[in-house]
Design a protein around this motif. Structure first.
Motif, mmCIF file in Angstrom:
data_model
loop_
_atom_site.group_PDB
_atom_site.id
_atom_site.type_symbol
_atom_site.label_atom_id
_atom_site.label_comp_id
_atom_site.label_asym_id
_atom_site.label_seq_id
_atom_site.Cartn_x
_atom_site.Cartn_y
_atom_site.Cartn_z
ATOM 1 N N ILE A 149 0.841 -1.198 0.000
ATOM 2 C CA ILE A 149 0.000 0.000 0.000
ATOM 3 C C ILE A 149 0.874 1.245 0.000
ATOM 4 C CG2 ILE A 149 -1.609 1.369 1.386
ATOM 5 C CD1 ILE A 149 -2.842 -1.271 2.348
ATOM 6 N N ALA A 150 1.895 1.237 0.835
ATOM 7 C CA ALA A 150 2.784 2.399 0.934
ATOM 8 C C ALA A 150 3.490 2.672 -0.389
ATOM 9 C CB ALA A 150 3.816 2.160 2.033
ATOM 10 N N ALA A 151 3.954 1.606 -1.053
ATOM 11 C CA ALA A 151 4.704 1.771 -2.292
ATOM 12 C C ALA A 151 3.830 2.248 -3.450
ATOM 13 C CB ALA A 151 5.384 0.450 -2.661
ATOM 14 N N SER A 152 2.532 1.963 -3.374
ATOM 15 C CA SER A 152 1.644 2.290 -4.493
ATOM 16 C C SER A 152 0.772 3.513 -4.237
ATOM 17 C CB SER A 152 0.738 1.084 -4.796
ATOM 18 O OG SER A 152 -0.082 0.782 -3.681
ATOM 19 N N SER A 153 1.002 4.217 -3.118
ATOM 20 C CA SER A 153 0.140 5.356 -2.773
ATOM 21 C C SER A 153 0.896 6.670 -2.910
ATOM 22 C CB SER A 153 -0.372 5.204 -1.337
ATOM 23 O OG SER A 153 -1.109 4.009 -1.179
ATOM 24 N N PRO A 154 0.558 7.493 -3.906
ATOM 25 C CA PRO A 154 1.224 8.799 -4.057
ATOM 26 C C PRO A 154 1.033 9.667 -2.806
ATOM 27 C CG PRO A 154 -0.049 8.249 -6.024
ATOM 28 C CD PRO A 154 -0.423 7.242 -4.980
ATOM 29 N N GLY A 155 2.078 10.357 -2.418
ATOM 30 C CA GLY A 155 2.001 11.252 -1.270
ATOM 31 C C GLY A 155 1.958 10.542 0.069
ATOM 32 N N PHE A 156 2.325 9.275 0.076
ATOM 33 C CA PHE A 156 2.192 8.477 1.293
ATOM 34 C C PHE A 156 3.159 8.904 2.395
ATOM 35 C CE2 PHE A 156 3.635 5.002 3.951
ATOM 36 C CZ PHE A 156 2.448 4.472 4.443
ATOM 37 N N GLU A 157 4.436 9.038 2.084
ATOM 38 C CA GLU A 157 5.470 9.178 3.112
ATOM 39 C C GLU A 157 5.276 10.382 4.029
ATOM 40 O OE1 GLU A 157 9.502 8.562 2.060
ATOM 41 O OE2 GLU A 157 9.047 6.934 0.662
ATOM 42 N N PRO A 158 5.029 11.591 3.532
ATOM 43 C CA PRO A 158 4.859 12.713 4.469
ATOM 44 C C PRO A 158 3.642 12.552 5.384
ATOM 45 C CG PRO A 158 4.359 13.390 2.212
ATOM 46 C CD PRO A 158 5.006 12.054 2.126
ATOM 47 N N VAL A 159 2.568 11.976 4.851
ATOM 48 C CA VAL A 159 1.384 11.757 5.679
ATOM 49 C C VAL A 159 1.682 10.717 6.743
ATOM 50 C CG1 VAL A 159 -1.010 10.938 5.694
ATOM 51 C CG2 VAL A 159 -0.208 12.422 3.848
ATOM 52 N N PHE A 160 2.349 9.648 6.341
ATOM 53 C CA PHE A 160 2.704 8.602 7.301
ATOM 54 C C PHE A 160 3.591 9.162 8.414
ATOM 55 C CE2 PHE A 160 5.536 5.354 8.939
ATOM 56 C CZ PHE A 160 4.674 4.324 9.243
ATOM 57 N N GLN A 161 4.578 9.961 8.040
ATOM 58 C CA GLN A 161 5.496 10.505 9.042
ATOM 59 C C GLN A 161 4.769 11.430 10.012
ATOM 60 O OE1 GLN A 161 8.837 9.575 9.408
ATOM 61 N NE2 GLN A 161 8.465 10.588 11.371
ATOM 62 N N ALA A 162 3.849 12.215 9.476
ATOM 63 C CA ALA A 162 3.082 13.120 10.341
ATOM 64 C C ALA A 162 2.221 12.325 11.320
ATOM 65 C CB ALA A 162 2.203 14.034 9.485
ATOM 66 N N CYS A 163 1.596 11.259 10.837
ATOM 67 C CA CYS A 163 0.782 10.422 11.725
ATOM 68 C C CYS A 163 1.663 9.722 12.761
ATOM 69 C CB CYS A 163 0.011 9.384 10.908
ATOM 70 S SG CYS A 163 -1.402 10.054 9.984
ATOM 71 N N LEU A 164 2.835 9.287 12.350
ATOM 72 C CA LEU A 164 3.754 8.623 13.263
ATOM 73 C C LEU A 164 4.216 9.577 14.359
ATOM 74 C CD1 LEU A 164 5.405 6.127 13.988
ATOM 75 C CD2 LEU A 164 7.156 6.899 12.374
ATOM 76 N N ASP A 165 4.555 10.801 13.975
ATOM 77 C CA ASP A 165 4.978 11.798 14.963
ATOM 78 C C ASP A 165 3.861 12.083 15.959
ATOM 79 O OD1 ASP A 165 7.427 11.954 13.715
ATOM 80 O OD2 ASP A 165 6.946 13.780 12.585
ATOM 81 N N ALA A 166 2.642 12.205 15.441
ATOM 82 C CA ALA A 166 1.502 12.470 16.321
ATOM 83 C C ALA A 166 1.255 11.302 17.266
ATOM 84 C CB ALA A 166 0.249 12.736 15.476
ATOM 85 N N SER A 167 1.425 10.085 16.768
ATOM 86 C CA SER A 167 1.233 8.897 17.598
ATOM 87 C C SER A 167 2.237 8.852 18.741
ATOM 88 C CB SER A 167 1.366 7.633 16.729
ATOM 89 O OG SER A 167 1.376 6.465 17.518
ATOM 90 N N ARG A 168 3.473 9.177 18.442
ATOM 91 C CA ARG A 168 4.523 9.106 19.457
ATOM 92 C C ARG A 168 4.379 10.191 20.529
ATOM 93 N NH1 ARG A 168 9.530 7.444 15.383
ATOM 94 N NH2 ARG A 168 9.146 5.191 15.493
ATOM 95 N N LYS A 169 3.696 11.265 20.193
ATOM 96 C CA LYS A 169 3.438 12.286 21.213
ATOM 97 C C LYS A 169 2.427 11.787 22.239
ATOM 98 C CE LYS A 169 4.504 16.326 18.336
ATOM 99 N NZ LYS A 169 3.956 17.542 17.673
ATOM 100 N N ILE A 170 1.553 10.898 21.799
ATOM 101 C CA ILE A 170 0.537 10.355 22.699
ATOM 102 C C ILE A 170 1.088 9.188 23.498
ATOM 103 C CG2 ILE A 170 -1.741 9.257 22.808
ATOM 104 C CD1 ILE A 170 -2.404 10.758 20.191
ATOM 105 N N PHE A 171 1.822 8.311 22.811
ATOM 106 C CA PHE A 171 2.365 7.130 23.489
ATOM 107 C C PHE A 171 3.793 6.928 23.004
ATOM 108 C CE2 PHE A 171 3.241 2.592 23.932
ATOM 109 C CZ PHE A 171 2.887 2.383 25.252
ATOM 110 N N ASP A 172 4.755 7.156 23.884
ATOM 111 C CA ASP A 172 6.173 7.064 23.528
ATOM 112 C C ASP A 172 6.692 5.678 23.907
ATOM 113 O OD1 ASP A 172 8.794 7.403 22.926
ATOM 114 O OD2 ASP A 172 9.201 8.932 24.441
#
Length: 339
Positions: A149-172
């Motif tokens: 899914i990641a490899a075939s989805s345009p614009g995936f990486e910046p959105v994924f990184q933003a979601c990952l950063d937000a997740s880590r702020k909630i649970f480190d």
């Protein structure tokens, strides 16, 4: 070493890398830690469990939370599914259990040590999973699906990184890693002389001769050593457990492992009769040589040394682990499955 935790994100997905891992122990305790290395000594020892070699019960097990390694990743994955779905991406995370018991189904054990017994060998060969919470049956398939899914989805990486950063702020989850890595450091220090111990060397020699008498030629001095472990690469290939080493290199993008890469979508085959035969012989020789008991007793004593030197810290760590376990379960409940 007994417990190794590494926070990692394989490829571009957060699902793939469990925090818990395991490698074989590298030493048997001899003596005690220096004063500078002892940060806290408890006045009294906690109640100890009964010795149980078959399930590899250890004194330090009481200072862990069996499901927490898994819960840390799962809580993050549930948050990621919520976030990625909100951004318009399909990010299907499978539903997984959250109780400790589900991650301690036989032959898993909190110490994550490969306690090969004849019973385990007959059932699993060398394919038993000893590590709580690591790689549920469909884990590899889910990882492969998400990477596609990641490899075939345009614009995936910046959105994924933003979601990952937000997740880590909630649970480190790095706090979990830090605690277990500290415990692992103590364990390595307490067990640094394992393979120099005369009893372990004598038992290893007896184990090797026992396997030779059974018709197996092994090129290591004991079932687990600093230089290798059973089954060896050569024996593993012969019994169908390991793929042969590649004769052509993997692709630069990591897409294949040369010409011997296994199909990631294929289910892992059952152990062959040859694998069962070797595993049973190995387990039998571990018992008859005294190797299993020697290693178990050595690691038990290493745990006692750690508890004596760091008991108060361990109690505080357990309190933190329990609190993070509660937090992880709350996050999972607040982020229900969307696919």
């Amino acid at each position: 070493m007994k417990r190794t935790r590494t926070a990692a994100v394989l490829a571009v997905t957060i699902l793939a890398a469990p925090l818990a891992g395991c490698s074989t122990p590298s030493a048997v305790p001899s003596g005690t830690m220096s004063t500078s290395e002892t940060t806290s000594a408890s006045e009294t020892m906690p109640d100890l469990p009964e010795k149980d070699i078959a399930h590899w019960v250890m004194p330090m097990d009481q200072f862990t939370v069996p499901a927490l390694d898994h819960l840390s990743n799962y809580a993050s994955n549930r948050q990621m599914e919520t976030c990625m779905t909100g951004e318009g991406f399909t990010w299907p995370i499978p539903i997984e259990p959250t109780d400790d018991a589900s991650y301690l189904t036989y032959p898993k054990n909190p110490s994550s040590f490969p306690a090969l017994t004849v019973e385990i060998a007959k059932q699993f060969g060398y394919r038993a999973n000893y590590i709580p919470g690591v790689w549920l049956p469909d884990g590899r398939q889910t990882f492969t699906k998400l990477n596609r899914i990641a490899a075939s989805s345009p614009g995936f990486e910046p959105v994924f990184q933003a979601c990952l950063d937000a997740s880590r702020k909630i649970f480190d989850d790095t706090k979990v890693v830090d605690i277990y890595n500290t415990q692992n450091m103590w364990h390595n220090e307490a067990t640094k002389d394992m393979f120099d111990d005369p009893a372990a060397q004598k038992a290893g020699a007896a184990w090797k001769q026992c396997l030779a008498d059974a018709g197996y030629d092994v090129d290591i001095s004991a079932p687990s050593t600093e230089n290798g472990a059973m089954p060896t690469q050569k024996l593993g290939e012969e019994i169908g457990l390991y793929m042969p080493r590649p004769t052509t290199p993997p692709r630069a993008d990591g897409g294949t492992y040369g010409d011997t890469e296994a199909d990631p979508d294929a289910e892992r085959p059952a152990p062959t009769s040859a694998e069962i035969g070797l595993a049973v012989a190995d387990a039998t020789c571990r018992d008859s040589s005294g190797w299993t008991k020697a290693i178990y007793d050595a690691l038990w004593n290493a745990d006692l040394l750690i508890i004596r030197n760091h008991g108060d810290q361990l109690k505080r760590m357990k309190t933190e682990l329990d609190a993070m376990s509660v937090q992880a379960r709350r996050i999972i409940a607040e982020n229900p499955p969307l696919h």
